[in-house]
Design an enzyme around this catalytic site. Structure first.
Site, mmCIF file in Angstrom:
data_model
loop_
_atom_site.group_PDB
_atom_site.id
_atom_site.type_symbol
_atom_site.label_atom_id
_atom_site.label_comp_id
_atom_site.label_asym_id
_atom_site.label_seq_id
_atom_site.Cartn_x
_atom_site.Cartn_y
_atom_site.Cartn_z
ATOM 1 N N CYS A 97 0.932 -1.174 0.280
ATOM 2 C CA CYS A 97 -0.697 -0.566 0.354
ATOM 3 C C CYS A 97 1.105 1.538 0.200
ATOM 4 O O CYS A 97 2.155 1.839 0.580
ATOM 5 C CB CYS A 97 -1.221 -0.021 1.563
ATOM 6 S SG CYS A 97 -1.702 -1.445 1.485
ATOM 7 N N ARG A 132 2.902 0.728 -5.743
ATOM 8 C CA ARG A 132 2.948 0.484 -4.847
ATOM 9 C C ARG A 132 1.580 -0.369 -4.595
ATOM 10 O O ARG A 132 1.423 -1.907 -3.609
ATOM 11 C CB ARG A 132 3.152 1.207 -3.045
ATOM 12 C CG ARG A 132 4.243 1.938 -3.491
ATOM 13 C CD ARG A 132 4.292 2.377 -2.173
ATOM 14 N NE ARG A 132 4.539 1.808 -0.711
ATOM 15 C CZ ARG A 132 5.371 1.023 -0.694
ATOM 16 N NH1 ARG A 132 6.846 2.014 -0.950
ATOM 17 N NH2 ARG A 132 5.770 0.484 0.520
ATOM 18 N N TRP A 152 -3.434 -2.263 -1.692
ATOM 19 C CA TRP A 152 -3.244 -4.052 -2.054
ATOM 20 C C TRP A 152 -3.910 -4.753 -1.164
ATOM 21 O O TRP A 152 -3.157 -4.636 -0.511
ATOM 22 C CB TRP A 152 -1.734 -3.782 -2.056
ATOM 23 C CG TRP A 152 -1.064 -5.083 -3.388
ATOM 24 C CD1 TRP A 152 -1.651 -4.998 -4.747
ATOM 25 C CD2 TRP A 152 -0.273 -5.887 -2.767
ATOM 26 N NE1 TRP A 152 -0.934 -6.647 -4.872
ATOM 27 C CE2 TRP A 152 -0.528 -7.088 -4.143
ATOM 28 C CE3 TRP A 152 -0.551 -6.618 -1.156
ATOM 29 C CZ2 TRP A 152 0.038 -8.310 -3.656
ATOM 30 C CZ3 TRP A 152 0.687 -8.042 -1.750
ATOM 31 C CH2 TRP A 152 0.387 -8.548 -2.424
ATOM 32 N N ASN A 174 -0.505 1.156 6.406
ATOM 33 C CA ASN A 174 0.119 -0.251 5.262
ATOM 34 C C ASN A 174 0.629 -1.435 6.077
ATOM 35 O O ASN A 174 1.160 -0.989 6.861
ATOM 36 C CB ASN A 174 1.344 0.636 4.214
ATOM 37 C CG ASN A 174 1.955 -0.770 3.730
ATOM 38 O OD1 ASN A 174 1.880 -1.006 3.071
ATOM 39 N ND2 ASN A 174 3.512 -0.323 3.445
ATOM 40 N N GLY A 175 0.594 -2.707 5.461
ATOM 41 C CA GLY A 175 0.819 -3.869 6.528
ATOM 42 C C GLY A 175 -0.311 -5.090 6.907
ATOM 43 O O GLY A 175 -1.441 -4.396 6.101
ATOM 44 N N GLU A 225 14.707 -14.582 -15.840
ATOM 45 C CA GLU A 225 14.262 -13.268 -15.396
ATOM 46 C C GLU A 225 13.494 -12.964 -16.457
ATOM 47 O O GLU A 225 12.540 -12.420 -16.866
ATOM 48 C CB GLU A 225 15.496 -12.678 -15.106
ATOM 49 C CG GLU A 225 14.892 -10.169 -15.454
ATOM 50 C CD GLU A 225 14.217 -9.655 -13.901
ATOM 51 O OE1 GLU A 225 13.623 -10.898 -13.678
ATOM 52 O OE2 GLU A 225 13.832 -8.623 -14.466
ATOM 53 N N LYS A 283 9.684 -11.781 -17.082
ATOM 54 C CA LYS A 283 8.801 -10.235 -17.165
ATOM 55 C C LYS A 283 8.215 -10.277 -17.803
ATOM 56 O O LYS A 283 6.531 -9.546 -17.762
ATOM 57 C CB LYS A 283 10.008 -9.831 -17.956
ATOM 58 C CG LYS A 283 11.751 -9.247 -17.505
ATOM 59 C CD LYS A 283 10.987 -7.738 -16.690
ATOM 60 C CE LYS A 283 10.411 -8.479 -14.808
ATOM 61 N NZ LYS A 283 11.462 -7.923 -14.023
ATOM 62 N N GLU A 286 4.755 -11.892 -16.368
ATOM 63 C CA GLU A 286 4.289 -10.608 -15.282
ATOM 64 C C GLU A 286 3.874 -9.423 -16.138
ATOM 65 O O GLU A 286 2.530 -8.985 -15.754
ATOM 66 C CB GLU A 286 5.463 -8.998 -14.775
ATOM 67 C CG GLU A 286 6.345 -9.925 -13.375
ATOM 68 C CD GLU A 286 7.211 -9.053 -12.882
ATOM 69 O OE1 GLU A 286 8.373 -9.068 -13.406
ATOM 70 O OE2 GLU A 286 7.083 -8.391 -11.469
ATOM 71 N N HIS A 324 14.172 -33.177 -19.799
ATOM 72 C CA HIS A 324 13.851 -33.918 -18.123
ATOM 73 C C HIS A 324 11.984 -34.051 -18.259
ATOM 74 O O HIS A 324 11.691 -33.932 -17.575
ATOM 75 C CB HIS A 324 14.372 -33.239 -17.490
ATOM 76 C CG HIS A 324 16.049 -33.949 -17.777
ATOM 77 N ND1 HIS A 324 16.245 -35.357 -17.337
ATOM 78 C CD2 HIS A 324 17.518 -32.905 -17.778
ATOM 79 C CE1 HIS A 324 17.608 -35.664 -17.819
ATOM 80 N NE2 HIS A 324 17.944 -34.480 -18.083
ATOM 81 N N LYS A 380 5.149 -3.136 -5.958
ATOM 82 C CA LYS A 380 5.654 -3.112 -6.504
ATOM 83 C C LYS A 380 6.396 -3.736 -5.619
ATOM 84 O O LYS A 380 7.861 -4.149 -5.189
ATOM 85 C CB LYS A 380 5.991 -1.432 -6.846
ATOM 86 C CG LYS A 380 8.130 -1.186 -6.671
ATOM 87 C CD LYS A 380 8.533 -2.031 -7.826
ATOM 88 C CE LYS A 380 9.793 -1.278 -8.328
ATOM 89 N NZ LYS A 380 10.092 -2.106 -9.591
#
Ligand code: AGP
Length: 608
Positions: A2, A27, A75, A101-102, A481, A485, A488, A504, A603
């Protein structure tokens, strides 16, 4: 997670808060809200599910005149995203309002207690209990009431609280979630991130866990939760408001990809001395570094992939066991840790709860903890014996780009510095590395130029059913990575795999609609990688190869080639990832995705 912003001073608070929320939206963006104490002394609250733009539409031109207020972008953790669950939350009297936030971990118990005591709670959130606890404790002094409420809370919080009857006062508090104070001329701010307030002031105080900040216009008094004064230095934010803006690019992500040469330069600034690599931040812990016999790296997501490069180099150069573990798993099966264990916590935000918890566990068991982070004053720096900063500047897009490459380069320098100190990196190897590092920013620029073709390629690949990314050795973190990307920001499935593992199992996924993306830069494992690439070809998969300029063989084998300049193998991850970032970016754009704020993501993830 948040985003929080608070303001008290002579400006119109509404526009200051909305501006701050827009800058904090990365955020979290499930809902947004503001509260103001109006010039008439009323408490005005408006909050909406959705992005800040939805809130702004709802407000229209009816934002009342006010010199104080607080705002929040959410969030969701407890309670689904809705108007009701959006912050701010108020008490029974409608005088006290809170943003948070939390997570208040004991909120169910507190909620039952408050309900039994006659309080009426309207939302499904953990936050609302805070407003009611402050109400219960309020005897005319907001800071006292907040401190009293805090003593009941378990979990993590960054809080800002306002009382209608104290119309120039904001009280903030933090525990395991970021909160900073901004000090202007006759005005004060609270924010979860400097990006929200840097347009107004660069003078900030990074609150520490347990701090309570009592703000009036232009002043801030900091105490602990018992009310004892604590001294915190005023820091100056080194970057401008413009640095956090898009700078002419369509998206922050694209801007940040193009900033990578500059960010790499910044990350190396002051750390390459003639033919040596030297991280001054390690000087206070040199004695302990001299005795390390094992390295454990902890990180999440993109930072975890960067840490794989670090672990490989610590192992190769120091000759001690080194490995990387996802932070959220580290705690449940911790390795043997003692004072000779170096634990490197890699985190862009410095606020990732999983990484902080893992670092704390390691510290409690006696490890030497070094943080590699982009965020000065962040929580991880308080868990660490030394912190090495990426110096990459603010990264706004949720999908990390410039912080990945600066994490890799910083970890390369960290491993080299420690290997040098222990006498395990010979002068010739170090000189070769320094020369390659100095060439890297220009090579990153070249890689960006060469990757211009990814825009046209994305047109042809945007309707794929999914992607398989493969790499070996230093190409493997780049493959992981690259796949992250795509996932996401384009919402397409992508697997990142060690190339040797393809046969495999996952090779069964390949067909004409599932392309294979192979990181095939020049390396000791090149031939083996080519064999894996051919395995994909034989299954009708289109093959995109990331290859080193001058490789004449690969053009015959791949459908498309993204060229990157040649460099030392440990640095190849940095250059190889650049076309993969741009490819993911253009695929997401072609698919019409919200590139900078992809769905379901935040984020900075400050919950475990
Ligand atoms: C990467 O694009 C993501 N934003 C995510 O994987 C991120 O790297 C992860 O959440 C760790 O964040 P940190 O570096 O701030 O700890």
């Amino acid at each position: 997670m948040c985003g929080i912003v608070g303001y008290t001073g002579p400006r119109e608070a509404g526009p200051v808060l909305l501006d701050g929320l827009r800058r904090l939206e990365y955020r979290g963006y499930d809902s947004a809200g503001i509260a103001l104490v109006t010039q008439n002394g009323d408490l005005f609250v408006e909050k909406r599910a959705g992005k800040v733009a939805v809130l702004q539409d709802a407000l229209g031109n009816r934002t009342p005149s006010a010199g104080i207020g607080l705002g929040h972008t959410r969030w969701a953790t407890h309670g689904r995203p809705s108007d009701l669950n959006a912050h701010p939350h108020s008490d029974c009297t409608g005088r006290i309002t809170v943003v948070h936030n939390g997570i208040v971990e004991n909120f169910r118990e507190l909620r039952s207690e408050l309900l039994a005591g006659g309080h009426v709670l309207a939302s499904e959130t953990d936050t609302e209990v805070v407003a009611h606890l402050v109400e219960a404790a309020y005897e005319g002094d907001l800071a006292d009431a907040v401190r009293s409420a805090l003593r009941r809370l378990e979990g993590a919080y960054a809080l800002v609280v306002m009382h209608r009857d104290e119309p120039d006062r904001l009280v903030g508090a933090r525990l395991n979630a970021p909160l900073i104070v901004g000090l202007g001329d006759d005005e004060s701010f609270l924010a979860s991130d400097a990006a929200a307030i840097v347009a107004y002031t660069k003078r900030v105080i990074f609150l520490a866990d347990g701090d309570v900040a009592d703000l009036r216009p232009g002043t801030a008094t900091i105490t602990d939760r018992a009310g004892a004064p604590v001294d915190r230095p005023v820091d100056i934010i080194p970057w401008s408001a413009e640095a956090a803006e898009k700078g002419g690019y369509a998206h922050f992500m694209l801007k940040e990809i193009h900033e990578q040469p500059e960010a790499l330069t910044a990350a190396m600034t002051g750390r390459l001395r003639h033919d040596k690599i030297c991280l001054e931040e390690l000087d206070p812990i040199r004695d302990r570094l001299a005795g390390i016999d094992r390295v454990e790296m902890i990180a999440c997501g993109t930072a975890y992939y960067a840490s794989l490069v670090g672990a490989a180099l610590f192992q190769e150069w120091l000759g001690v066991p080194a490995r990387s573990t996802v932070s959220s798993e580290f705690r449940y099966s911790p390795p043997p840790i003692d004072p000779h264990t170096l634990v490197v916590a890699v985190t862009q935000s410095g606020e990732t709860a999983d990484t902080i918890a893992a670092a704390r566990l390691a510290g409690d068991r006696g490890a030497l903890v070094v943080a590699v982070t982009n965020t000065v004053g962040s929580a991880i720096t308080r868990e660490a014996h030394a912190s090495v900063f990426l110096q990459a500047g603010p990264e706004v897009a949720v999908a990390a780009t410039k912080t990945f490459v600066t994490q890799v380069v910083t970890l390369v320098m960290l491993a080299a510095d420690v290997a040098h100190q222990l006498g395990r990196l010979n002068a010739e190897a170090e000189l070769g590395l320094v020369k390659a590092l100095r060439r890297l920013p220009a090579q990153a620029s070249r890689a960006i130029e060469l990757a211009a073709s990814t825009e046209e390629m994305a047109e042809r690949y945007a309707s794929a059913n999914g992607f398989m990314y493969i790499g070996r050795a230093f190409g493997y973190p780049a493959a992981l990575e690259g796949a992250l990307k795509i996932k996401e920001i384009s919402y397409l499935h992508a697997e990142g795999y060690a190339a040797g593992e393809l046969k495999h199992g996952p090779i069964s996924l390949l067909d004409a609609d599932v392309p294979l993306v192979a990181v095939a830069t020049r390396s000791a494992v090149y031939e083996k990688l080519i064999s894996n690439l051919m395995e994909g070809r034989a299954r009708d998969a289109r093959v995109i190869a990331v290859a080193t300029e001058g490789d004449t063989e690969i053009e015959r084998l791949a459908t498309d080639v993204c060229w990157v300049p040649d460099t030392l193998e440990p640095l190849s991850t940095i250059l190889a990832v650049i076309p993969l970032q741009l490819f993911a970016y253009y695929v997401a754009v072609k698919r019409g995705r919200d590139v900078d704020q992809p769905r379901n993501l935040a984020k900075s993830v400050t919950v475990e």
